[in-house]
Design an enzyme around this catalytic site. Structure first.
Site, mmCIF file in Angstrom:
data_model
loop_
_atom_site.group_PDB
_atom_site.id
_atom_site.type_symbol
_atom_site.label_atom_id
_atom_site.label_comp_id
_atom_site.label_asym_id
_atom_site.label_seq_id
_atom_site.Cartn_x
_atom_site.Cartn_y
_atom_site.Cartn_z
ATOM 1 N NE ARG A 226 12.422 42.464 19.175
ATOM 2 C CZ ARG A 226 11.771 43.714 19.349
ATOM 3 N NH1 ARG A 226 12.154 44.649 20.143
ATOM 4 N NH2 ARG A 226 10.517 43.872 18.573
ATOM 5 N N GLY A 227 14.506 37.914 19.042
ATOM 6 C CA GLY A 227 13.522 36.936 18.245
ATOM 7 C C GLY A 227 14.151 36.160 17.063
ATOM 8 C CB ILE A 228 13.008 35.232 13.696
ATOM 9 C CG1 ILE A 228 11.515 34.626 14.447
ATOM 10 C CG2 ILE A 228 13.420 34.399 12.473
ATOM 11 C CD1 ILE A 228 10.300 34.776 13.257
ATOM 12 C CG ASP A 247 17.893 45.267 15.177
ATOM 13 O OD1 ASP A 247 17.105 46.152 15.177
ATOM 14 O OD2 ASP A 247 17.548 43.877 15.349
ATOM 15 C CG ASN A 297 14.601 38.264 10.566
ATOM 16 O OD1 ASN A 297 13.727 37.522 10.833
ATOM 17 N ND2 ASN A 297 15.100 39.033 11.632
ATOM 18 C CB ALA A 298 14.720 43.887 9.552
ATOM 19 C CE1 TYR A 362 4.673 41.606 9.444
ATOM 20 C CE2 TYR A 362 2.676 39.905 9.205
ATOM 21 C CZ TYR A 362 4.111 40.434 9.665
ATOM 22 O OH TYR A 362 5.041 39.248 9.931
ATOM 23 C CB THR A 397 9.016 36.442 18.524
ATOM 24 O OG1 THR A 397 7.939 36.628 17.977
ATOM 25 C CG2 THR A 397 9.542 35.299 17.947
HETATM 26 P P1 NAD Z 1 10.877 40.963 16.355
HETATM 27 O O1 NAD Z 1 10.077 42.425 16.353
HETATM 28 O O2 NAD Z 1 11.207 40.208 17.692
HETATM 29 O O3 NAD Z 1 12.324 41.498 15.788
HETATM 30 C C1 NAD Z 1 12.545 42.271 14.426
HETATM 31 C C2 NAD Z 1 13.686 42.884 14.469
HETATM 32 O O4 NAD Z 1 13.883 43.693 13.449
HETATM 33 C C3 NAD Z 1 14.099 43.703 15.752
HETATM 34 O O5 NAD Z 1 15.332 43.555 16.206
HETATM 35 C C4 NAD Z 1 14.129 45.289 15.283
HETATM 36 O O6 NAD Z 1 14.595 46.047 15.923
HETATM 37 C C5 NAD Z 1 14.631 44.815 13.884
HETATM 38 N N1 NAD Z 1 14.108 45.984 12.789
HETATM 39 C C6 NAD Z 1 12.857 46.633 12.638
HETATM 40 N N2 NAD Z 1 12.824 47.569 11.983
HETATM 41 C C7 NAD Z 1 14.230 47.706 11.312
HETATM 42 C C8 NAD Z 1 14.812 48.675 10.661
HETATM 43 N N3 NAD Z 1 14.034 49.756 10.066
HETATM 44 N N4 NAD Z 1 16.131 48.488 10.522
HETATM 45 C C9 NAD Z 1 16.979 47.468 10.984
HETATM 46 N N5 NAD Z 1 16.140 46.809 11.970
HETATM 47 C C10 NAD Z 1 14.988 46.687 12.069
HETATM 48 O O7 NAD Z 1 10.201 40.207 15.303
HETATM 49 P P2 NAD Z 1 10.296 38.422 15.013
HETATM 50 O O8 NAD Z 1 9.159 37.844 15.492
HETATM 51 O O9 NAD Z 1 11.636 38.133 15.390
HETATM 52 O O10 NAD Z 1 10.035 38.602 13.191
HETATM 53 C C11 NAD Z 1 11.182 38.333 12.550
HETATM 54 C C12 NAD Z 1 10.474 38.552 10.947
HETATM 55 O O11 NAD Z 1 9.615 37.242 11.037
HETATM 56 C C13 NAD Z 1 9.757 39.628 10.742
HETATM 57 O O12 NAD Z 1 10.028 39.778 9.037
HETATM 58 C C14 NAD Z 1 8.415 39.149 10.798
HETATM 59 O O13 NAD Z 1 7.471 40.103 10.096
HETATM 60 C C15 NAD Z 1 8.475 37.953 10.481
HETATM 61 N N6 NAD Z 1 7.325 36.905 10.843
HETATM 62 C C16 NAD Z 1 7.174 36.890 12.160
HETATM 63 C C17 NAD Z 1 6.264 35.989 12.553
HETATM 64 C C18 NAD Z 1 6.130 35.581 14.140
HETATM 65 O O14 NAD Z 1 5.114 34.996 14.421
HETATM 66 N N7 NAD Z 1 6.820 35.965 15.242
HETATM 67 C C19 NAD Z 1 5.462 35.297 11.955
HETATM 68 C C20 NAD Z 1 5.578 35.730 10.665
HETATM 69 C C21 NAD Z 1 6.533 36.506 10.186
#
Ligand code: NAD
Length: 456
Positions: A226-228, A247, A297-298, A362, A397
């Site tokens: 999902r998400g990014i 994932d 990315n996770a 974080y 997201t």
């Molecule tokens: P999200 O929570 O929507 O998606 C993260 C995904 O990582 C999920 O599908 C989750 O199941 C997976 N994940 C988590 N732990 C895991 C594990 N142990 N093993 C395998 N998969 C695992 O988050 P997002 O917003 O899409 O963020 C993606 C990345 O971008 C992350 O690293 C986050 O820190 C970073 N980020 C996001 C933002 C934002 O504004 N959304 C800003 C800065 C950084």
């Protein structure tokens, strides 16, 4: 998650209200679709005396189908002023602070001539490579100009400084710079602004087809359900990659949907499991024999102020966001599954640059990701593997949907583009760093934050 305010502002009633009350006015950003021209209008290319990049840049632009405006014709225009898709200036000839006047002379007359979602790019030399302190000083000064233009021009116009090392020669420069210019000029870089990007001298190869810059590459995306991560899997597949989407087992259905959609494969694995690196290495070796691009990315958040944070929250965040990346890199590199020309791209965050209240765990993990890039990039240069990070700002997201409303609204608007980014904006930026053509870009941390005020 939708930005209702931004949609309202696009309506007639919204426009009137925004104008009357002086409210933030988020522009509609130009985003990439395959087959799009690189720019919405011609480019104006200027150069100071002694610049070494104007010729290769002009070649790259014309090869990419960009119309180059004639600067002398521009000066003579009296009636309909010319509008530009991009302004580019080769500032590599600037060796003293008194030469900075050249920038004023070039940009001042054109300050209102850039089309919406147009681009401003200044090309310079990394200050540490400059032979004199005067040149290093003047080259460092370019950052202030670019960052201010990013804040000033508005209407979705972005501004970047691209520092190109000296040692490539004209032909080397042509190949090493092309992917970065194509990315920055295109709608792929919609939410990237105010960045300083360093481009080295070698390691890049041009793709046969710039519409499929990842053709045939095997790419691992963690957190792809999902998400990014899901946007990333789609963008990389669109660009020709064979995507291995990973994932946690609990996200298996969503993961399978993404993988099926793009003709990729799904791997259900918790990255923090002790045997995760070896199981992943075995899967990649067995199925593909290699992995050309690894995208870490996770990520998770477990927010609390430090005094209220239990040790579990600390440990989980450091383990998922940082330590698991290190363990996976170690095993994939030890087993030589990442070949020469390979790419590692890690997702950091502006919290890792600026820090954030309630996010000590974080921000520590995300600053660690930057440390990983800083230390691994030089170590892997010999092997021809590049290592970079992206640091997203506020991206729409589920992670940001959990932020309380008032803080969320402030986070969205506190950047030069007055809006949150979309997952696709982060995905396109990671895509560019993953291209075989981007091998000259290593050791960079590129913020995808619309030039957020946080950590600026
Ligand atoms: P999200 O929570 O929507 O998606 C993260 C995904 O990582 C999920 O599908 C989750 O199941 C997976 N994940 C988590 N732990 C895991 C594990 N142990 N093993 C395998 N998969 C695992 O988050 P997002 O917003 O899409 O963020 C993606 C990345 O971008 C992350 O690293 C986050 O820190 C970073 N980020 C996001 C933002 C934002 O504004 N959304 C800003 C800065 C950084």
């Amino acid at each position: 998650m939708t930005d209702r305010y931004a949609s309202f502002v696009q309506s007639a009633a919204g426009r009137a209200l925004v104008k009357r009350l002086g409210l933030p006015d988020p522009p509609r950003l130009r985003r990439h679709s395959p087959g799009d021209p690189l720019l919405p209008g011609p480019a104006l290319l200027g150069a100071g005396a002694g610049g070494r990049l104007a010729d290769p840049v002009a070649r790259i632009l014309t090869d990419a189908g960009v119309e180059l405006a004639d600067p002398s014709a521009t000066a003579n225009l009296t009636e309909t002023p010319q509008r530009y898709g991009a302004l580019l200036f080769d500032a590599t000839g600037i060796t003293d602070s008194t030469d900075l006047r050249q920038l004023y002379d070039f940009f001042h007359p054109q300050a209102r001539a850039v089309l919406p979602s147009g681009r401003v790019i200044v090309l310079g030399t990394p200050p540490l490579q400059c032979p004199t302190t005067r040149e290093a000083t003047a080259q460092r000064a370019l950052e202030g100009l670019v960052r201010s233009i990013g804040k000033e021009f508005g209407r979705g116009v972005t501004a970047q400084l691209v520092q190109v090392t000296r040692d490539g020669g004209a032909t080397g420069t042509l190949t090493s710079l092309e992917s970065t210019l194509r990315f920055l000029l295109s709608g792929r870089s919609a939410y990237v602004s105010g960045q300083v990007i360093r481009v080295g001298a070698s390691g890049a190869s041009s793709p046969v087809d710039w519409n499929r810059p990842l053709d045939g590459q095997v790419v691992l995306v963690t957190g792809a359900a999902r998400g990014i991560g899901a946007a990333l899997a789609r963008v990389l597949a669109r660009d020709g990659a064979r995507v291995v989407a990973l994932d946690v087992p609990a996200a298996g259905d969503a993961l399978a949907a993404v993988a099926n959609d793009i003709g990729g494969t799904a791997v259900q694995l918790d990255l923090t499991a002790p045997d995760a690196p070896t199981r992943l290495a075995e899967h990649l070796a067995g199925r593909h024999g290699r992995v050309d691009v690894v995208v870490h990315n996770a990520g998770i958040t477990r927010d609390r102020t430090l005094g209220r944070m239990d040790a579990d929250r600390w440990d989980q965040v450091i383990d998922v966001n940082l330590s698991s990346q290190e363990r996976i890199n170690d095993v994939l590199l030890e087993r030589e599954l990442i070949p020469a020309g390979g790419r590692i791209v890690a997702v950091s965050s502006i919290a890792g640059i600026a820090g954030n209240r309630g996010q000590t765990n974080y921000a520590t993990s995300k600053a660690g990701v930057i440390g990983l890039v800083d230390s691994l990039a030089p170590a892997l240069r010999e092997r021809g593997i590049s290592v970079n990070a992206v640091a997203p700002g506020f991206i729409e997201t589920r992670m940001t949907a959990r932020i309380p409303l008032v803080v969320r609204e402030a986070g969205r608007r506190m950047n030069s583009l007055a809006q949150g980014g979309l997952p696709v904006d982060v995905a396109e930026t990671i895509g560019w760093l993953a291209w075989p053509a981007s091998g000259a870009v290593s050791g960079n941390v590129v913020r995808v934050c619309g030039q957020s005020l946080l950590g600026a």
